[in-house]
Design an enzyme around this catalytic site. Structure first.
Site, PDB file in Angstrom:
ATOM      1  N   GLU A   3     -12.193  28.572 -11.413  1.00  0.00           N
ATOM      2  CA  GLU A   3     -11.417  27.964 -12.495  1.00  0.00           C
ATOM      3  C   GLU A   3     -12.297  26.942 -13.228  1.00  0.00           C
ATOM      4  O   GLU A   3     -12.849  26.040 -12.607  1.00  0.00           O
ATOM      5  CB  GLU A   3     -10.175  27.262 -11.951  1.00  0.00           C
ATOM      6  CG  GLU A   3      -9.311  26.672 -13.069  1.00  0.00           C
ATOM      7  CD  GLU A   3      -8.139  25.825 -12.566  1.00  0.00           C
ATOM      8  OE1 GLU A   3      -8.348  24.946 -11.701  1.00  0.00           O
ATOM      9  OE2 GLU A   3      -7.013  26.040 -13.053  1.00  0.00           O
TER      10      GLU A   3
ATOM     11  N   GLU B  86       2.041  22.973  -7.275  1.00  0.00           N
ATOM     12  CA  GLU B  86       1.698  23.823  -8.432  1.00  0.00           C
ATOM     13  C   GLU B  86       0.213  23.604  -8.662  1.00  0.00           C
ATOM     14  O   GLU B  86      -0.203  22.509  -9.032  1.00  0.00           O
ATOM     15  CB  GLU B  86       2.458  23.366  -9.691  1.00  0.00           C
ATOM     16  CG  GLU B  86       3.961  23.226  -9.529  1.00  0.00           C
ATOM     17  CD  GLU B  86       4.691  24.540  -9.717  1.00  0.00           C
ATOM     18  OE1 GLU B  86       4.013  25.579  -9.824  1.00  0.00           O
ATOM     19  OE2 GLU B  86       5.927  24.530  -9.731  1.00  0.00           O
TER      20      GLU B  86
ATOM     21  N   LYS C 276       3.123   9.140  -9.772  1.00  0.00           N
ATOM     22  CA  LYS C 276       1.718   8.745  -9.904  1.00  0.00           C
ATOM     23  C   LYS C 276       1.133   9.657 -10.984  1.00  0.00           C
ATOM     24  O   LYS C 276       0.753  10.790 -10.725  1.00  0.00           O
ATOM     25  CB  LYS C 276       0.989   8.945  -8.581  1.00  0.00           C
ATOM     26  CG  LYS C 276      -0.154   7.984  -8.350  1.00  0.00           C
ATOM     27  CD  LYS C 276      -1.266   8.057  -9.359  1.00  0.00           C
ATOM     28  CE  LYS C 276      -2.264   9.147  -9.047  1.00  0.00           C
ATOM     29  NZ  LYS C 276      -3.252   9.335 -10.147  1.00  0.00           N
TER      30      LYS C 276
ATOM     31  N   CYS D  88      -2.779  25.360 -17.236  1.00  0.00           N
ATOM     32  CA  CYS D  88      -2.882  26.066 -15.956  1.00  0.00           C
ATOM     33  C   CYS D  88      -2.608  27.552 -16.115  1.00  0.00           C
ATOM     34  O   CYS D  88      -3.148  28.371 -15.388  1.00  0.00           O
ATOM     35  CB  CYS D  88      -1.902  25.456 -14.964  1.00  0.00           C
ATOM     36  SG  CYS D  88      -0.224  25.415 -15.595  1.00  0.00           S
TER      37      CYS D  88
HETATM   38  P1  NAD Z   1      -6.334  16.852  -9.866  1.00  0.00           P
HETATM   39  O1  NAD Z   1      -5.966  17.640  -8.658  1.00  0.00           O
HETATM   40  O2  NAD Z   1      -7.707  16.331  -9.973  1.00  0.00           O
HETATM   41  O3  NAD Z   1      -5.378  15.576 -10.013  1.00  0.00           O
HETATM   42  C1  NAD Z   1      -3.983  15.697 -10.059  1.00  0.00           C
HETATM   43  C2  NAD Z   1      -3.368  14.405  -9.578  1.00  0.00           C
HETATM   44  O4  NAD Z   1      -3.630  14.232  -8.190  1.00  0.00           O
HETATM   45  C3  NAD Z   1      -3.898  13.157 -10.273  1.00  0.00           C
HETATM   46  O5  NAD Z   1      -2.822  12.281 -10.513  1.00  0.00           O
HETATM   47  C4  NAD Z   1      -4.857  12.590  -9.238  1.00  0.00           C
HETATM   48  O6  NAD Z   1      -5.065  11.218  -9.366  1.00  0.00           O
HETATM   49  C5  NAD Z   1      -4.141  12.923  -7.952  1.00  0.00           C
HETATM   50  N1  NAD Z   1      -4.985  13.001  -6.762  1.00  0.00           N
HETATM   51  C6  NAD Z   1      -6.280  13.398  -6.683  1.00  0.00           C
HETATM   52  N2  NAD Z   1      -6.688  13.375  -5.388  1.00  0.00           N
HETATM   53  C7  NAD Z   1      -5.640  12.966  -4.634  1.00  0.00           C
HETATM   54  C8  NAD Z   1      -5.447  12.746  -3.235  1.00  0.00           C
HETATM   55  N3  NAD Z   1      -6.403  12.963  -2.346  1.00  0.00           N
HETATM   56  N4  NAD Z   1      -4.228  12.325  -2.836  1.00  0.00           N
HETATM   57  C9  NAD Z   1      -3.224  12.134  -3.710  1.00  0.00           C
HETATM   58  N5  NAD Z   1      -3.361  12.310  -5.046  1.00  0.00           N
HETATM   59  C10 NAD Z   1      -4.547  12.729  -5.506  1.00  0.00           C
HETATM   60  O7  NAD Z   1      -5.961  17.780 -11.099  1.00  0.00           O
HETATM   61  P2  NAD Z   1      -6.213  17.473 -12.649  1.00  0.00           P
HETATM   62  O8  NAD Z   1      -7.689  17.544 -12.890  1.00  0.00           O
HETATM   63  O9  NAD Z   1      -5.463  16.267 -13.046  1.00  0.00           O
HETATM   64  O10 NAD Z   1      -5.503  18.733 -13.333  1.00  0.00           O
HETATM   65  C11 NAD Z   1      -6.118  19.963 -13.551  1.00  0.00           C
HETATM   66  C12 NAD Z   1      -5.729  20.960 -12.467  1.00  0.00           C
HETATM   67  O11 NAD Z   1      -4.312  21.086 -12.425  1.00  0.00           O
HETATM   68  C13 NAD Z   1      -6.224  22.372 -12.708  1.00  0.00           C
HETATM   69  O12 NAD Z   1      -6.671  22.911 -11.494  1.00  0.00           O
HETATM   70  C14 NAD Z   1      -4.982  23.124 -13.176  1.00  0.00           C
HETATM   71  O13 NAD Z   1      -4.981  24.513 -12.960  1.00  0.00           O
HETATM   72  C15 NAD Z   1      -3.929  22.456 -12.381  1.00  0.00           C
HETATM   73  N6  NAD Z   1      -2.621  22.616 -13.004  1.00  0.00           N
HETATM   74  C16 NAD Z   1      -1.705  23.461 -12.409  1.00  0.00           C
HETATM   75  C17 NAD Z   1      -0.460  23.645 -12.991  1.00  0.00           C
HETATM   76  C18 NAD Z   1       0.573  24.562 -12.373  1.00  0.00           C
HETATM   77  O14 NAD Z   1       1.712  24.485 -12.796  1.00  0.00           O
HETATM   78  N7  NAD Z   1       0.227  25.389 -11.416  1.00  0.00           N
HETATM   79  C19 NAD Z   1      -0.150  22.962 -14.164  1.00  0.00           C
HETATM   80  C20 NAD Z   1      -1.107  22.119 -14.744  1.00  0.00           C
HETATM   81  C21 NAD Z   1      -2.330  21.943 -14.139  1.00  0.00           C
END
Ligand code: NAD
Length: 486
Positions: free
Chosen positions: A390, A254, A178, A288
């Site tokens: 963040e 992550e 997804k 991230c």
């Molecule tokens: P997000 O959590 O908003 O979304 C990530 C994914 O989860 C998307 O595909 C979204 O549609 C899905 N999603 C959202 N709510 C959900 C739910 N309730 N159930 C299932 N799926 C759901 O994150 P984002 O805005 O896409 O990315 C930015 C964030 O990601 C930042 O917090 C960043 O630090 C983190 N990040 C972490 C790493 C790491 O390796 N630790 C790497 C990249 C990004």
């Protein structure tokens, strides 16, 4: 208008009832594609296809055959490098130079590295004594966990998705991906690659949509998904962990960070500036592992702030294909509002705005894009919102410090623990501080230098589990002990 399809059981499909959502360009907010939104029926079909694939030719392949297939996937990504580059840049607006050097090559490399790991890493073997003197042999073997749900963010779409799909397939699993609703294209394009190299149908599936009450939730609550791997915000990770509790399914998470850079007065100054400029502003601050808190030892504080200001003000914001573009836009209008709300908060909380703090004056057709200025603050207490939360934008707060003890206390005073960088030419101090920082990854005198065999993941609320090298095998396989009585 282009329609981006789901990819289920080897076929590109629209959604039932023709449900779609719009994908807008971060550069100018114009709609660039429609995306087929998967509902429960499509997610069900994808999970069933993945389950069936495990029982088909994929499940019977030898490791050597799987490894050959993953090498073919990597080679085909490289052969279609320009298609992946165009798709990634269209979705994210990031500079082409960045995507060309990081996103696409790493997307391909993620298949090769885990093929190599699976081929070369042995399991354990123990001989044991038994009372009858004949003994017994123990050996461990790895089996795939089954159907893996892969939920991805938008900041490094292909790179982070393949970081999970590569090891999952190397270990013999089938996946349902997804992608983020903001970046649907490269995951779909990868479907074409899978068909070209002859990956059996149903091994790799893609469902598009949002999180709650959409494809993300339907996938992570699906009872026939055996394990879930997720990258994204900590709050989302917590929701997914709850979903995974039903059926006691394993998760790899992550998540977010609020990463410090610690700059000692004895650092190589130019290297520290170059590294910190990248860690703060690369990918418009949407990494991230990026830095949002910079701590600088007092004797070089003013000089460091002045050099960062000069660097930030010389970053050229512009179109991805222009060679001198140093920074692109944020991913979306929604994210722009979030980042700007922090810019406003910083001013309200009394920050000195060293540079930026607002929206740049972009020319003509870029006016409506998700642009924000690279921004640096000083003068805030450690309790300020922009120092604690963040933001995920091109910004940082720079704080002077006087002792190692003080800076370590500040660096560790956070609920996050993803990454840190330390800048010093004192070897003893480099080792000491690296050990004392509470984070999953610490760089000394560098940033984002990644050997893919090493453990990757976050401490505290930045993550659960480690991926990378053999660590990915822990999540993507069931390790079974076989005991043979002789
Ligand atoms: P997000 O959590 O908003 O979304 C990530 C994914 O989860 C998307 O595909 C979204 O549609 C899905 N999603 C959202 N709510 C959900 C739910 N309730 N159930 C299932 N799926 C759901 O994150 P984002 O805005 O896409 O990315 C930015 C964030 O990601 C930042 O917090 C960043 O630090 C983190 N990040 C972490 C790493 C790491 O390796 N630790 C790497 C990249 C990004």
């Amino acid at each position: 208008m282009q329609l981006i399809h789901n990819f289920i059981n080897g076929e590109f499909t629209a959604a039932a009832g023709g449900r779609i959502f719009e994908k807008r360009s971060p550069l100018n907010n114009l709609v660039i594609a429609n995306v087929a939104e998967a509902g429960k029926a499509e997610v069900d079909a994808a999970v069933s296809a993945a389950r069936a694939a495990l029982k088909g030719p994929w499940g019977r392949m030898t490791i050597a055959e799987r490894v050959d297939m993953l090498y073919a996937v990597a080679n085909e990504i490289n052969r279609r490098f320009d298609d992946f580059l165009a798709a990634e840049v269209a979705d994210t607006g990031k500079p082409m130079s960045l995507a060309r050097h990081i996103d696409i090559p790493r997307g391909a490399a993620n298949f090769k590295i885990f093929a190599d790991v699976v081929k070369n890493v042995p399991t354990e073997f123990f001989e044991m004594a038994t009372p009858d003197g004949k003994g017994a042999l123990n050996y461990a073997m790895r089996a795939p966990v089954g159907v893996v749900g892969v939920v991805c963010p938008w900041n490094l779409p292909l790179l982070l998705m393949t970081w999970k799909v590569g090891p999952a397939l190397a270990c013999g699993n089938a996946v349902v991906v997804k992608p983020s609703e903001e970046t649907p294209q490269t995951a779909t394009l990868l479907g074409e690659v899978m068909n070209t190299v002859g990956l059996p149908k149903g091994v790799y599936n893609v469902v598009h949509g949002f999180g709650p009450n959409s494809a993300g939730e339907f996938l992570t609550t699906h009872p026939d998904v055996d394990a879930i791997t997720f990258t994204g915000e900590t709050r989302t990770g917590a929701a997914i962990m709850k979903a995974a509790a039903t059926g006691a399914r394993p998760v790899s998470l992550e998540m977010g960070g609020k990463n410090p850079a610690i700059v000692f007065a004895d650092c190589d100054f130019d290297a520290a500036i170059e590294g910190t400029m990248r860690s703060v502003f690369a990918n418009c601050g949407q990494v991230c592992l990026g830095t949002e808190r910079v701590y600088v030892e007092r004797p070089i504080f003013d000089k460091f702030v002045a050099a960062m200001k000069k660097g930030a003000e010389s970053l050229k914001l512009g179109r991805p294909e222009e060679a001198d573009t140093g920074m692109g836009p944020l991913i979306s209008q929604e994210h722009k509002s979030k980042v700007l709300s922090y810019y406003k908060k910083a001013a309200e909380e009394g920050a000195t705005v060293v540079t930026g703090g607002g929206v740049p004056d972009m020319p003509g057709e870029l006016k409506d894009g998700a642009w924000v200025q690279p921004t640096i603050w000083t003068g805030l207490p450690e309790s300020a919102s922009v120092v604690r939360e963040e933001i995920f934008g091109p910004c940082c707060h720079i704080q002077p410090f006087d002792t190692e003890e003080q800076v370590l206390a500040w660096a560790n005073d956070t609920t996050y623990g993803l990454a840190a960088s330390v800048w010093t030419t004192n070897l003893q101090r480099g080792h000491r501080v690296a050990a004392a920082v509470e984070a999953g990854l610490v760089w000394v005198n560098s940033w984002f230098l990644r050997d893919l065999r090493t453990p990757f993941g976050g401490a505290k609320q930045s993550g659960i589990g480690r991926e990378g090298g053999v660590h990915s095998l822990e999540f993507y396989t069931e390790l079974k002990n076989v005991c043979i009585k002789l």
